[in-house]
Scaffold this active site. Structure first.
Site, PDB file in Angstrom:
ATOM      1  CG  HIS A   1      -2.081  -0.929   1.103  1.00  0.00           C
ATOM      2  ND1 HIS A   1      -1.976  -2.264   1.405  1.00  0.00           N
ATOM      3  CD2 HIS A   1      -3.353  -0.738   0.672  1.00  0.00           C
ATOM      4  CE1 HIS A   1      -3.140  -2.857   1.176  1.00  0.00           C
ATOM      5  NE2 HIS A   1      -3.996  -1.952   0.725  1.00  0.00           N
TER       6      HIS A   1
ATOM      7  CE  LYS B   1      -3.481  -0.538   4.967  1.00  0.00           C
ATOM      8  NZ  LYS B   1      -4.777   0.007   5.421  1.00  0.00           N
TER       9      LYS B   1
END
Ligand code: NAD
Length: 239
Positions: free
Chosen positions: A127, A131
């Site tokens: 990600h 995040k």
């Protein structure tokens, strides 16, 4: 469309414009009365805020309108109460409306059932750099599926490796989180044996995938009996 001004609301409105047979009957956001607009809709799609869910469900029950709910952030206690309400009308309620991710869950389940413990299971997710949590909720769900199908425990999960770890045991399920750049979300489940490796990978690059799943759910839920369904039901993936 409830939560029509939000990121998901806008994505769904755009997706509806290019989907045959689907029309947004009303755009409802803060300051617009849902009760005054609900009669003209066959189904309500909700991507708004957790605190709006109870009022929305009460109105849907009163009017007998099917629901598609993507809103997250409810506490486990809230969810119990809300599910009782939602079960009184046909409701699709899913934490991830991506068709691909839901198929990945199904394929991971089948692969875990079919492949013996000789096939080492490892999960890798990537990600964007912003995040804040790891592993992702989707990766955690994938791990849960593998553990359940292999009769393993949460303690068999192995988050990363470092140093003199010793040889890999058959019971362990590896979990690895990569972070960087603007990656929307990538998940791979590997089953590696001596001589071959199966990899199941999903890559998200646009929230349009969630919009398409929500619209598909809206088309599916109209005419279903009252009760709570998820994307596995919509996609016909339940055994
Ligand atoms: P967002 O903040 O961009 O949009 C939310 C919208 O809801 C805003 O326009 C806001 O004004 C509106 N809203 C807030 N309270 C309201 C109320 N009481 N009545 C009517 N409208 C109200 O958020 P987003 O990124 O669009 O996400 C919305 C929700 O969907 C979040 O809970 C998010 O986690 C969830 N989500 C779920 C999935 C999935 O696949 N299930 C995917 C993406 C986002």
């Amino acid at each position: 469309m409830h939560g029509s001004s939000g990121r998901m609301g806008q994505a769904i409105i755009k997706e509806a414009e290019v989907t045959d047979g689907v029309e947004i009957a009303a755009e409802v956001d803060i300051g617009i009365d849902l009760a005054a607009n609900i009669d003209q809709a066959d189904v309500i799609i909700d991507f708004s805020l957790h605190s709006a869910t109870q009022g929305l469900f009460e109105l849907a029950v009163e009017k007998g309108k099917p629901l598609v709910v993507g809103t997250t952030g409810h506490s486990p206690e809230e969810r119990v109460k809300l599910r009782e309400l939602a079960a009184r009308v046909p409701t699709v309620w899913a934490g991830n409306f991506s068709i691909g991710v839901n198929l990945l869950y199904f394929l991971t389940q089948r692969a875990s059932e079919i492949l013996s413990m000789e096939y080492d299971a490892e999960i890798v997710e990537m990600h964007h750099r912003f995040k804040k949590d790891a592993p992702s909720g989707t990766a955690a769900r994938l791990a849960e599926i593998v553990l359940e199908k292999r009769n393993l425990k949460a303690s068999d999960l192995r988050h990363g490796r470092e140093g003199i770890t010793g040889e890999r045991t058959q019971r362990e399920v590896g979990m690895h989180s990569l972070r960087g750049g603007d990656v929307v979300g990538e998940h791979t489940v590997s089953f590696a044996a001596l001589g071959e490796r199966l990899e199941l990978t999903h890559k998200a690059s646009d929230r349009r995938i969630f919009a398409a799943g929500a619209i598909r759910s809206a088309e599916w839920i109209v005419g279903q009996p009252a009760g709570i369904y998820d994307m596995q039901d919509v996609l016909g993936l339940k055994a």
